[in-house]
Design an enzyme around this catalytic site. Structure first.
Site, short mmCIF file in Angstrom:
data_model
loop_
_atom_site.label_atom_id
_atom_site.label_comp_id
_atom_site.label_asym_id
_atom_site.label_seq_id
_atom_site.Cartn_x
_atom_site.Cartn_y
_atom_site.Cartn_z
N ASN A 22 0.83 -1.21 0.00
CA ASN A 22 0.00 0.00 0.00
C ASN A 22 0.87 1.26 0.00
O ASN A 22 0.54 2.24 -0.66
CB ASN A 22 -0.98 -0.01 1.18
CG ASN A 22 -2.22 -0.82 0.87
OD1 ASN A 22 -3.06 -0.42 0.08
ND2 ASN A 22 -2.32 -2.02 1.45
N MET A 102 0.99 -2.78 12.24
CA MET A 102 0.44 -3.83 13.09
C MET A 102 0.46 -3.47 14.58
O MET A 102 0.65 -4.33 15.43
CB MET A 102 1.21 -5.15 12.86
CG MET A 102 1.09 -5.67 11.44
SD MET A 102 -0.63 -5.87 10.91
CE MET A 102 -1.07 -7.32 11.83
N ARG A 103 0.26 -2.21 14.89
CA ARG A 103 0.12 -1.81 16.28
C ARG A 103 -1.17 -1.02 16.42
O ARG A 103 -1.61 -0.36 15.47
CB ARG A 103 1.29 -0.92 16.73
CG ARG A 103 2.60 -1.63 16.86
CD ARG A 103 3.69 -0.65 17.26
NE ARG A 103 3.47 -0.10 18.60
CZ ARG A 103 3.95 -0.64 19.73
NH1 ARG A 103 4.66 -1.74 19.68
NH2 ARG A 103 3.71 -0.09 20.89
N HIS A 121 -8.28 -1.21 5.53
CA HIS A 121 -8.64 -2.48 6.16
C HIS A 121 -9.23 -3.40 5.09
O HIS A 121 -10.09 -2.96 4.31
CB HIS A 121 -9.65 -2.23 7.28
CG HIS A 121 -10.05 -3.48 8.00
ND1 HIS A 121 -9.24 -4.08 8.94
CD2 HIS A 121 -11.15 -4.26 7.89
CE1 HIS A 121 -9.83 -5.17 9.39
NE2 HIS A 121 -10.98 -5.31 8.77
N THR A 153 -10.15 6.09 14.85
CA THR A 153 -10.62 6.55 16.16
C THR A 153 -10.17 5.50 17.18
O THR A 153 -9.52 4.52 16.81
CB THR A 153 -12.15 6.68 16.17
OG1 THR A 153 -12.71 5.44 15.72
CG2 THR A 153 -12.63 7.79 15.25
N ASP A 157 -10.77 -0.29 14.02
CA ASP A 157 -11.50 -0.42 12.74
C ASP A 157 -12.93 0.14 12.82
O ASP A 157 -13.82 -0.31 12.10
CB ASP A 157 -11.54 -1.90 12.28
CG ASP A 157 -10.15 -2.47 12.08
OD1 ASP A 157 -9.26 -1.73 11.66
OD2 ASP A 157 -9.95 -3.67 12.37
N THR A 184 -5.68 -5.65 -4.80
CA THR A 184 -5.68 -4.84 -6.03
C THR A 184 -6.55 -3.60 -5.85
O THR A 184 -6.20 -2.50 -6.29
CB THR A 184 -6.24 -5.69 -7.21
OG1 THR A 184 -5.45 -6.87 -7.29
CG2 THR A 184 -6.18 -4.95 -8.51
N GLU A 186 -7.38 -2.28 -2.85
CA GLU A 186 -6.76 -1.43 -1.81
C GLU A 186 -5.84 -0.41 -2.46
O GLU A 186 -5.82 0.77 -2.11
CB GLU A 186 -5.95 -2.29 -0.83
CG GLU A 186 -6.79 -3.21 0.03
CD GLU A 186 -5.94 -3.96 1.05
OE1 GLU A 186 -4.94 -3.41 1.53
OE2 GLU A 186 -6.28 -5.11 1.37
C1 GRF Z 1 -3.35 -4.88 3.78
O1 GRF Z 1 -4.20 -5.96 3.45
C2 GRF Z 1 -4.10 -3.86 4.58
O2 GRF Z 1 -5.45 -3.78 4.24
C3 GRF Z 1 -3.96 -4.37 5.98
O3 GRF Z 1 -2.66 -4.92 6.05
C4 GRF Z 1 -2.25 -5.30 4.74
C5 GRF Z 1 -0.98 -4.55 4.48
O4 GRF Z 1 -0.37 -4.90 3.27
N1 GRF Z 1 -4.17 -3.30 6.92
P1 GRF Z 1 0.87 -4.08 2.74
O5 GRF Z 1 1.93 -4.08 3.83
O6 GRF Z 1 0.40 -2.70 2.41
O7 GRF Z 1 1.33 -4.84 1.52
#
Ligand code: GRF
Length: 227
Positions: A22, A102-103, A121, A153, A157, A184, A186
């Site tokens: 992303n 991831m926090r 998400h 917030t 999620d 794809t 995202e």
């Molecule tokens: C994605 O699926 C996003 O929606 C979720 O974690 C994943 C991250 O993927 N929050 P990346 O590190 O952007 O490839």
């Protein structure tokens, strides 16, 4: 929340823990000229995150901020977020984009950046908050899945939804094949959400995000399996 006054180029701070696709989509959109912003800093809590490597490759400032030194403190998560905040403020970040971060972010960050933190998400929220949601969607047997960009917030999620994309779930799908189809999308909607913010077109009213000039004639319903 009133909309941003788009007088100067939006300075983004991206927080990522992993592979960073992303982040890459955001970088690509900036380089392609479809996203009018600049990435002031990429911060990761993981030293080996591919996201940091991507930042290096594109000559962006990448910062690894280890959470271990904060672990012994009473409010370790808040203490860590104060350190993150420090880095963000040093780089004059206006909008934070969580991209596979991831926090759980604490009120320290949320209070400093109210309605100025976005997250992507991989589900159609409010269905399937939390982790491993593509697998949960397959296991549940839903026919339509997707992804959501929302403001962050305190509830995980739960923040106001900015944009969503829906994809069909196919009979032979595994968590992996569904994840790829969602990913794809995202990569399309995250840069778009940020661009809408940059243009000052997002206004939050309660739970709703109003998008100025939004096209109200979408392609049509997604029916799955199709008729
Ligand atoms: C994605 O699926 C996003 O929606 C979720 O974690 C994943 C991250 O993927 N929050 P990346 O590190 O952007 O490839």
């Amino acid at each position: 929340m009133s909309a941003r006054a788009p007088t100067s180029k939006l300075r983004l701070g991206v927080l990522a823990s992993g592979r960073g696709t992303n982040l890459q989509a955001i970088i690509d959109a900036i380089e392609a000229g479809t996203l009018d912003a600049l990435i002031a800093v990429v911060i990761s809590n993981k030293k080996e995150a591919q996201a940091l490597e991507r930042a290096r490759r594109h000559k962006l400032t990448g910062v690894f901020l280890d959470s271990k030194p904060f672990a012994h403190e009473a409010n370790s998560r808040e203490a860590y977020d104060r350190a993150i905040l420090d880095v963000l403020q040093k780089h004059d970040v206006e909008l934070i984009a969580l991209a596979g971060y991831m926090r759980i972010v604490t009120p320290v960050l949320i209070g400093a950046y109210p309605n100025r933190i976005m997250n992507i998400h991989p589900s159609l929220l409010p269905a399937f908050p939390g982790l491993e949601v593509q697998e949960k969607a397959v296991d549940w047997g839903v026919k339509i899945a997707g992804c959501t960009v929302h403001f962050v917030t305190e509830g995980v999620d739960e923040g106001p939804i900015i944009i969503q994309a829906a994809v069909p779930v196919l009979q032979g799908d595994t968590a992996d094949t569904l994840s790829a189809r969602i990913l794809t999308q995202e990569h399309r909607i995250y840069p778009r959400a940020i661009q809408l913010y940059a243009e000052g077109r997002l206004r939050v009213e309660g739970r709703r995000v109003l998008v100025a000039g939004a096209s109200e004639s979408p392609a049509g319903p997604l029916i799955s399996p199709s008729l």
